[in-house]
Design an enzyme around this catalytic site. Structure first.
Site, PDB file in Angstrom:
ATOM      1  N   CYS A 263       3.528  36.136   3.866  1.00  0.00           N
ATOM      2  CA  CYS A 263       3.884  36.782   4.951  1.00  0.00           C
ATOM      3  C   CYS A 263       2.555  37.995   5.453  1.00  0.00           C
ATOM      4  O   CYS A 263       2.709  38.797   6.292  1.00  0.00           O
ATOM      5  CB  CYS A 263       4.972  37.642   4.982  1.00  0.00           C
ATOM      6  SG  CYS A 263       5.202  38.955   3.923  1.00  0.00           S
TER       7      CYS A 263
ATOM      8  N   CYS B 173       8.912  38.930   2.521  1.00  0.00           N
ATOM      9  CA  CYS B 173       9.411  37.756   2.653  1.00  0.00           C
ATOM     10  C   CYS B 173      10.149  37.300   1.554  1.00  0.00           C
ATOM     11  O   CYS B 173      10.727  36.188   1.586  1.00  0.00           O
ATOM     12  CB  CYS B 173       8.058  36.823   3.151  1.00  0.00           C
ATOM     13  SG  CYS B 173       7.148  36.447   1.628  1.00  0.00           S
TER      14      CYS B 173
ATOM     15  N   CYS C  96       0.081  39.217   0.584  1.00  0.00           N
ATOM     16  CA  CYS C  96       1.162  38.214   0.161  1.00  0.00           C
ATOM     17  C   CYS C  96       0.735  36.775   0.912  1.00  0.00           C
ATOM     18  O   CYS C  96       0.491  36.841   2.179  1.00  0.00           O
ATOM     19  CB  CYS C  96       2.621  38.534   0.802  1.00  0.00           C
ATOM     20  SG  CYS C  96       3.764  37.213   0.590  1.00  0.00           S
TER      21      CYS C  96
ATOM     22  N   CYS D 282       1.127  40.426 -13.561  1.00  0.00           N
ATOM     23  CA  CYS D 282       0.322  39.109 -13.843  1.00  0.00           C
ATOM     24  C   CYS D 282       0.751  38.168 -12.638  1.00  0.00           C
ATOM     25  O   CYS D 282       1.839  37.725 -12.448  1.00  0.00           O
ATOM     26  CB  CYS D 282       1.132  38.540 -15.041  1.00  0.00           C
ATOM     27  SG  CYS D 282       0.215  37.336 -15.627  1.00  0.00           S
TER      28      CYS D 282
ATOM     29  N   CYS E 172       7.253  39.727  -3.230  1.00  0.00           N
ATOM     30  CA  CYS E 172       6.891  40.488  -1.931  1.00  0.00           C
ATOM     31  C   CYS E 172       8.142  41.084  -1.342  1.00  0.00           C
ATOM     32  O   CYS E 172       9.227  40.290  -1.306  1.00  0.00           O
ATOM     33  CB  CYS E 172       6.533  39.418  -1.024  1.00  0.00           C
ATOM     34  SG  CYS E 172       6.226  40.169   0.652  1.00  0.00           S
TER      35      CYS E 172
HETATM   36 ZN   LIG Z   1       5.572  38.302   1.639  1.00  0.00          ZN
END
Ligand SMILES: [Zn+2]
Length: 164
Positions: free
Chosen positions: A85, A133, A82, A153, A130
């Site tokens: 984070c 976060c 991510c 996607c 995510c």
């Molecule tokens: Zn994250």
């Protein structure tokens, strides 16, 4: 004729406004909430951490242009984290070329993402973000390859690739 038209308009306009009221797309949250308190950052804190483009995607559920991300063609062995984070989200061996112009995966790392239904294009789509976060990553569809049949996607700007 004129009389008929104006009569029709007279009926049509109020009908349209009533329909609009009922079919207004449901407003979704600008971004999903963080599951971990330390990632519950303010808009300004996120702006300070991210590029304007990544902020737009991760925190405002934006979408980058197709074929604009270098990660679309990334074929090396590694982990996609991510960009908000750094939580690991996808492994390179689950990545495939979907031909859509966005980095695509047929599976995510277990527990790393959460989903919600959004109505941004009126037709419901499954948004995913995510799990730590809450940063928006992309949308998941059911037209992916075996064994899962899923197509995650993903926006390239929402990811950070780390070579193995
Ligand atoms: Zn994250």
């Amino acid at each position: 004729m004129n009389h008929l038209l104006s009569r029709r308009t007279f009926i049509l306009i109020p009908t349209m406004s009533i329909l609009k009221r009922f079919f207004k797309p449901i407003k979704v949250l600008a971004s999903s909430l963080a599951s971990k308190e330390e990632w519950n950052l303010s808009k300004d804190e996120w702006k300070a951490r991210l590029s304007p483009e990544s902020f737009y995607i991760l925190r405002e559920e934006g979408t980058e242009r197709a074929f604009s991300s270098q990660l679309n063609n990334e074929k090396r062995k590694g982990v996609f984290h991510c960009a908000g984070c750094s939580l690991p989200l996808f492994l390179s061996d689950k990545k495939y070329d979907s031909g859509t112009g966005w980095p695509s995966f047929w599976d995510s790392i277990q527990g790393s993402i959460e989903t919600k239904v959004d109505f941004k294009l009126i037709v419901p789509r499954t948004e995913y973000h995510c799990s730590r976060c809450g940063g928006h990553q992309g949308h998941v569809f059911n037209d992916g390859p075996a064994p899962t049949g899923k197509r995650y996607c993903n926006n390239g700007l929402a990811l950070k690739f780390v070579l193995d």
